[in-house]
Motif scaffolding. Structure first.
Motif, short mmCIF file in Angstrom:
data_model
loop_
_atom_site.label_atom_id
_atom_site.label_comp_id
_atom_site.label_asym_id
_atom_site.label_seq_id
_atom_site.Cartn_x
_atom_site.Cartn_y
_atom_site.Cartn_z
N ARG A 34 -5.17 3.62 -1.84
CA ARG A 34 -6.24 4.76 -1.39
C ARG A 34 -7.09 5.35 -2.75
O ARG A 34 -8.33 5.19 -2.81
N GLN A 35 -6.33 5.36 -4.00
CA GLN A 35 -6.91 5.91 -5.20
C GLN A 35 -7.90 4.58 -5.69
O GLN A 35 -8.95 5.02 -6.20
N ARG A 38 -11.07 4.81 -3.84
CA ARG A 38 -12.07 6.17 -4.24
C ARG A 38 -12.51 5.75 -5.62
O ARG A 38 -13.62 5.97 -5.91
#
Length: 191
Positions: A34-35, A38
């Protein structure tokens, strides 16, 4: 591949596992994915949108430049057409209006003449072609029935009755004639 959906699936698989190091490792990998999404994917997508918008903008500018090359010529043509129309209106407007009015009037009169010709042809050719004969037959019927036959119905009844009784009376008179002739010539009947 969509990293967010992959991280959600990975986390869902980790929830199915028993508690332990493997579950924690999978959840950690899901959060790192997820990081990454992002920090790297979202800025790349925004940059791609900007590049696409920039290429679309540059294409629109090139198209505008191509069409703008002919724009002064077109504007000049439009202005000259406006000048010609203005000259025509100021110098020939009354004559043009009069000519168009005459043309319109002639077309209306032509329509009216065509309609009257059609009415005349319909009356003489289709409606009234047998009118004299029809009038003659109607007049004969009125004269014959109303004035002659109706007024002498009693006469006709009497004449018909006479015709019915005439034939037996002729037969009877022929039969009786021999007796009348004998009466004149013989003395037996003279008393």
């Amino acid at each position: 591949m969509d990293l967010l959906s992959f991280s959600n699936e990975l986390e869902a698989q980790a929830d199915l596992l028993p508690r332990g190091a493997l579950e924690n490792a999978l959840k950690g990998h899901a959060s790192s994915i997820r990081q990454i999404h992002r920090e790297q994917v979202v800025p790349m997508e925004q940059a791609m949108k900007f590049v696409r918008a920039r290429s679309t903008l540059s294409q629109s500018i090139r198209l505008l430049q191509r069409t703008a090359k002919d724009l002064p010529v077109k504007v000049t043509n439009v202005l000259s057409s406006i000048d010609e129309a203005e000259y025509l209106i100021t110098h020939n407007a009354s004559r043009v209006v009069k000519q168009e009015t005459d043309v319109y009037m002639r077309s209306l009169i032509g329509y009216f003449r065509q309609y009257t010709d059609w009415v005349k042809n319909s009356l003489t050719g289709e409606v009234a072609q047998c009118k004299p004969i029809s009038n003659l037959i109607d007049s004969m019927e009125i004269v014959a029935c109303s004035f002659i036959v109706d007024s002498v119905n009693t006469f006709w009844f009497g004449l018909g009755g006479c015709c019915v009784f005439l034939v037996p009376s002729i037969i009877l008179s022929v039969k009786l004639a021999k007796f009348y002739r004998r009466m004149d010539t013989e003395d037996v009947f003279e008393e």
